[in-house]
Design a protein around this motif. Structure first.
Motif, PDB file in Angstrom:
ATOM      1  N   ASP A 336      48.203 -16.912  25.179  1.00  0.00           N
ATOM      2  CA  ASP A 336      48.783 -17.545  23.988  1.00  0.00           C
ATOM      3  C   ASP A 336      49.807 -18.620  24.363  1.00  0.00           C
ATOM      4  N   LYS A 337      50.501 -18.427  25.477  1.00  0.00           N
ATOM      5  CA  LYS A 337      51.462 -19.445  25.897  1.00  0.00           C
ATOM      6  C   LYS A 337      50.761 -20.773  26.163  1.00  0.00           C
ATOM      7  N   PRO A 342      52.057 -27.284  22.377  1.00  0.00           N
ATOM      8  CA  PRO A 342      51.687 -28.485  21.613  1.00  0.00           C
ATOM      9  C   PRO A 342      50.986 -29.510  22.497  1.00  0.00           C
ATOM     10  N   VAL A 343      50.011 -30.181  21.917  1.00  0.00           N
ATOM     11  CA  VAL A 343      49.259 -31.206  22.643  1.00  0.00           C
ATOM     12  C   VAL A 343      50.103 -32.471  22.734  1.00  0.00           C
ATOM     13  N   GLY A 344      49.992 -33.138  23.886  1.00  0.00           N
ATOM     14  CA  GLY A 344      50.664 -34.415  24.022  1.00  0.00           C
ATOM     15  C   GLY A 344      51.481 -34.532  25.291  1.00  0.00           C
ATOM     16  N   LYS A 345      51.792 -35.762  25.658  1.00  0.00           N
ATOM     17  CA  LYS A 345      52.499 -36.051  26.893  1.00  0.00           C
ATOM     18  C   LYS A 345      53.869 -35.399  26.938  1.00  0.00           C
ATOM     19  N   ILE A 350      55.297 -28.298  30.330  1.00  0.00           N
ATOM     20  CA  ILE A 350      55.212 -26.902  29.927  1.00  0.00           C
ATOM     21  C   ILE A 350      53.764 -26.430  29.918  1.00  0.00           C
ATOM     22  N   TYR A 351      52.822 -27.320  29.548  1.00  0.00           N
ATOM     23  CA  TYR A 351      51.398 -26.984  29.628  1.00  0.00           C
ATOM     24  C   TYR A 351      51.009 -26.712  31.077  1.00  0.00           C
ATOM     25  N   HIS A 352      51.448 -27.573  31.969  1.00  0.00           N
ATOM     26  CA  HIS A 352      51.190 -27.413  33.397  1.00  0.00           C
ATOM     27  C   HIS A 352      51.690 -26.053  33.873  1.00  0.00           C
ATOM     28  N   ARG A 353      52.918 -25.702  33.515  1.00  0.00           N
ATOM     29  CA  ARG A 353      53.502 -24.429  33.953  1.00  0.00           C
ATOM     30  C   ARG A 353      52.778 -23.237  33.330  1.00  0.00           C
ATOM     31  N   ASN A 354      52.411 -23.329  32.072  1.00  0.00           N
ATOM     32  CA  ASN A 354      51.727 -22.220  31.411  1.00  0.00           C
ATOM     33  C   ASN A 354      50.331 -22.003  31.975  1.00  0.00           C
ATOM     34  N   VAL A 355      49.630 -23.109  32.265  1.00  0.00           N
ATOM     35  CA  VAL A 355      48.307 -22.994  32.885  1.00  0.00           C
ATOM     36  C   VAL A 355      48.435 -22.375  34.266  1.00  0.00           C
ATOM     37  N   GLU A 356      49.429 -22.828  35.021  1.00  0.00           N
ATOM     38  CA  GLU A 356      49.626 -22.260  36.375  1.00  0.00           C
ATOM     39  C   GLU A 356      49.908 -20.770  36.321  1.00  0.00           C
ATOM     40  N   ALA A 357      50.752 -20.326  35.402  1.00  0.00           N
ATOM     41  CA  ALA A 357      51.068 -18.898  35.291  1.00  0.00           C
ATOM     42  C   ALA A 357      49.814 -18.091  34.973  1.00  0.00           C
ATOM     43  N   LEU A 358      48.991 -18.599  34.051  1.00  0.00           N
ATOM     44  CA  LEU A 358      47.771 -17.896  33.671  1.00  0.00           C
ATOM     45  C   LEU A 358      46.766 -17.863  34.816  1.00  0.00           C
ATOM     46  N   LEU A 359      46.509 -19.009  35.424  1.00  0.00           N
ATOM     47  CA  LEU A 359      45.512 -19.056  36.492  1.00  0.00           C
ATOM     48  C   LEU A 359      45.977 -18.302  37.733  1.00  0.00           C
ATOM     49  N   SER A 360      47.267 -18.342  38.032  1.00  0.00           N
ATOM     50  CA  SER A 360      47.771 -17.595  39.180  1.00  0.00           C
ATOM     51  C   SER A 360      47.532 -16.108  39.009  1.00  0.00           C
ATOM     52  N   ALA A 361      47.728 -15.619  37.789  1.00  0.00           N
ATOM     53  CA  ALA A 361      47.477 -14.204  37.508  1.00  0.00           C
ATOM     54  C   ALA A 361      45.988 -13.878  37.562  1.00  0.00           C
ATOM     55  N   LEU A 362      45.155 -14.767  37.020  1.00  0.00           N
ATOM     56  CA  LEU A 362      43.717 -14.534  37.000  1.00  0.00           C
ATOM     57  C   LEU A 362      43.088 -14.653  38.387  1.00  0.00           C
ATOM     58  N   PHE A 363      43.518 -15.637  39.151  1.00  0.00           N
ATOM     59  CA  PHE A 363      42.856 -15.943  40.412  1.00  0.00           C
ATOM     60  C   PHE A 363      43.265 -15.005  41.555  1.00  0.00           C
ATOM     61  N   PHE A 407      41.062 -25.017  50.099  1.00  0.00           N
ATOM     62  CA  PHE A 407      41.970 -25.105  48.962  1.00  0.00           C
ATOM     63  C   PHE A 407      41.140 -25.317  47.692  1.00  0.00           C
ATOM     64  N   VAL A 408      41.706 -24.912  46.572  1.00  0.00           N
ATOM     65  CA  VAL A 408      41.131 -25.219  45.267  1.00  0.00           C
ATOM     66  C   VAL A 408      42.204 -25.949  44.473  1.00  0.00           C
ATOM     67  N   PHE A 409      41.852 -27.122  43.936  1.00  0.00           N
ATOM     68  CA  PHE A 409      42.814 -27.986  43.267  1.00  0.00           C
ATOM     69  C   PHE A 409      42.656 -27.924  41.751  1.00  0.00           C
ATOM     70  N   ILE A 410      43.779 -27.973  41.066  1.00  0.00           N
ATOM     71  CA  ILE A 410      43.790 -27.939  39.609  1.00  0.00           C
ATOM     72  C   ILE A 410      44.546 -29.159  39.094  1.00  0.00           C
ATOM     73  N   GLU A 411      43.954 -29.873  38.149  1.00  0.00           N
ATOM     74  CA  GLU A 411      44.647 -30.927  37.428  1.00  0.00           C
ATOM     75  C   GLU A 411      44.760 -30.508  35.961  1.00  0.00           C
ATOM     76  N   CYS A 412      45.929 -30.665  35.394  1.00  0.00           N
ATOM     77  CA  CYS A 412      46.197 -30.231  34.017  1.00  0.00           C
ATOM     78  C   CYS A 412      46.362 -31.455  33.114  1.00  0.00           C
ATOM     79  N   LYS A 413      45.572 -31.522  32.057  1.00  0.00           N
ATOM     80  CA  LYS A 413      45.584 -32.661  31.144  1.00  0.00           C
ATOM     81  C   LYS A 413      45.853 -32.168  29.714  1.00  0.00           C
ATOM     82  N   ASN A 414      47.054 -32.355  29.261  1.00  0.00           N
ATOM     83  CA  ASN A 414      47.440 -31.904  27.925  1.00  0.00           C
ATOM     84  C   ASN A 414      47.184 -33.008  26.892  1.00  0.00           C
ATOM     85  N   TYR A 415      45.986 -33.609  26.983  1.00  0.00           N
ATOM     86  CA  TYR A 415      45.657 -34.759  26.160  1.00  0.00           C
ATOM     87  C   TYR A 415      45.169 -34.336  24.778  1.00  0.00           C
TER      88      TYR A 415
END
Length: 502
Positions: A336-337, A342-345, A350-363, A407-415
């Motif tokens: 949910d985080k 919110p979408v946008g630059k 915060i989107y980057h950090r939230n995605v990282e927290a989720l993927l770090s836990a999942l991966f 390595f596995v690379f992640i790019e986060c796009k909150n577009y």
């Protein structure tokens, strides 16, 4: 680097930790003490109990399996330091050997190992150093030159077990652990204090101990050094009982069978040697490990080779300190985080950090050691998130066996718009044969999925690399799979990857 006295056990409480103490009794994790707002699954370090010690150990072999410059630096220092000690012992240079061991002490700052209580004085350190010196100098594994690496001491040297190997490793790579701690503190916004004594730091170039003042977090007025969770284990990969049971005894059994000695029993099913008889004849323990291996060094060579081929996987969160079980962990709250960002630059970080927290836990434990804003090309380019691929099973393991993917690379796009060619080109520009050529773009879901797949497939066909694109719904599917199965099979990622290569 200026040489300063080690004051780590003196008046450190005056350095600035004004957080009020709490009543002892329950556990207080690092994430709780500093109000990070994350759990063990969402952070890169071991979430230790700051009031006690956690029964986990740093395994030098885990460092050897990590394809990162930081880990390579740690391995180089440990091997270099241990070789200097071995050389001094082989040369009979008692003074040099004792100097090299003189600063070793129980590293209370990490809160790992068997319970040590609160930090103790220099007398304890001197006793530990003396015990290790006596153990090494008396070992025929050292005198014969058979011993090569620090972790091998646990197989052969009495008095050196996982706690001593871990403590030695912490002392030797203290400087690298301080660097890791400072980077983690910066990312997770953990306050640090200036002018904290580093403790003894091994200078691999000058081959001597030094100390300096640095920045570190304090808990109840004492320094805290964080440790990556990917390098700790409940027991070391080089285990003396494992070595004896699965390598020494089978070797002796074959020797007895080949010689037709008195230990061979002729049964209907064929000749057999009982292990109880082998133990009575040859003995048990590290002395037996040493004696038989000195006479038959191929046993150790095969053991090393086997461990290199099958490195011990990182600990699951269920075994890590503070790691909630699958039933306890709230995956929906973590998802949910991301979805509620919110979408946008303006909200990209915060989107980057939230995605990282989720993927770090999942991966985890397949992908470990997340590095945010990972710099390449001398810092001219950055990758949002880079993971180390340490998978030993499943999709990411298969990927590493067939494609360049250390390595596995992640790019986060909150577009709030669809992805265009520049976004795909950006990720492709981060690929290389040495770093890896597989990555993921996380985005909010705008645009035509078929069109996105065509762009990813074109990149794969042109041998530029392999990209998987995950939108909000895809992340939800990954979480639903985890909740339903209790483990992550990454079915959706596998399906998208197969669509690129089929």
């Amino acid at each position: 680097m200026g040489v300063e006295p080690d004051r780590s056990g003196d008046n450190v409480h005056e350095l600035g930790d004004h957080r009020p103490a709490r009543a002892r009794g329950g556990e207080m994790r690092v994430t709780e003490y500093f109000n990070i707002g994350r759990s063990q699954r969402e952070v890169d370090f071991v979430d230790v109990d700051v009031d006690s010690d956690t029964l986990s150990f740093i395994d030098p072999r885990a460092l050897s399996a990590m394809p990162t410059p930081w880990a390579h630096n740690c391995v180089s220092r440990i091997q270099g330091y241990f070789q200097v000690i071995l050389d001094a012992l082989m040369d009979g240079d008692t003074r040099r050997a004792k100097y090299l061991l003189s600063t070793l002490r129980e590293p209370n700052e990490t809160h790992l190992g068997y319970s040590k209580g609160r930090p103790r004085g220099s007398g304890v350190g001197e006793k530990i150093a003396a015990e290790i010196y006596e153990a090494l100098s008396a070992s025929s594994a050292v005198r014969t030159g058979m011993l090569q690496d620090l972790e091998e001491a646990a197989l052969f040297v009495p008095g050196i077990g996982p706690d001593r190997v871990s403590d030695l490793a912490v002392n030797i790579i203290r400087g690298q652990l301080i660097d890791f701690t400072q980077e983690a503190c910066e990312y997770y916004e953990i306050p640090m204090v200036d002018s904290v004594p580093s403790g003894p730091v091994w200078d691999s170039r000058r081959k001597r101990w030094e100390s300096y003042y640095t920045q570190l977090p304090l808990v109840y007025g004492t320094p805290l050094i964080l440790v990556p969770k990917s390098i700790v284990r409940r027991k070391l990969q080089f285990d003396p009982q494992d070595y004896y049971t699965h390598h020494i005894l089978p070797f002796l059994e074959q020797e007895e069978l080949a010689s037709g000695g008195s230990l061979v029993h002729l049964l209907r099913s064929g000749p057999r040697v009982y292990r109880r008889d082998l133990k009575l004849k040859y003995g048990v323990g590290k002395e037996t490990n040493t004696r038989i291996t000195v006479e038959n060094p191929e046993i150790l060579e095969n053991y090393r080779r086997l461990k290199d081929q099958h490195p011990q996987p990182a600990m699951d969160h269920d075994w890590l300190p503070g790691g909630e079980t699958e039933e306890e962990f709230d995956w929906d709250a973590l998802l949910d985080k991301v979805l509620n960002t919110p979408v946008g630059k303006a909200h990209a970080d915060i989107y980057h950090r939230n995605v990282e927290a989720l993927l770090s836990a999942l991966f985890y434990p397949h992908l470990t050691s997340p590095r945010r804003e990972f710099k390449i090309h001398g810092g001219m380019k950055r990758i949002d998130i880079a993971y180390v691929n340490e998978s030993r099973r499943g999709f990411f393991y298969w990927l590493s066996q067939h494609y360049p993917a250390p390595f596995v690379f992640i790019e986060c796009k909150n577009y709030g718009k669809e992805l265009k060619n520049p976004e795909f080109d950006q990720l492709v520009g981060r690929f290389s044969p040495s770093r890896g050529k597989f990555g993921i773009i996380a985005h909010r879901g705008f645009g035509d999925k078929d069109k996105i797949l065509r762009s990813c497939r074109n990149s794969a066909y042109d041998d530029h690399g392999w990209m998987v694109v995950l939108d909000d719904n895809d992340l939800r599917a990954l979480v639903e799979e985890r909740i339903e199965l209790g483990v992550s099979e990454f079915s959706l990622i596998r399906e998208q990857f197969e669509a690129l290569v089929n």
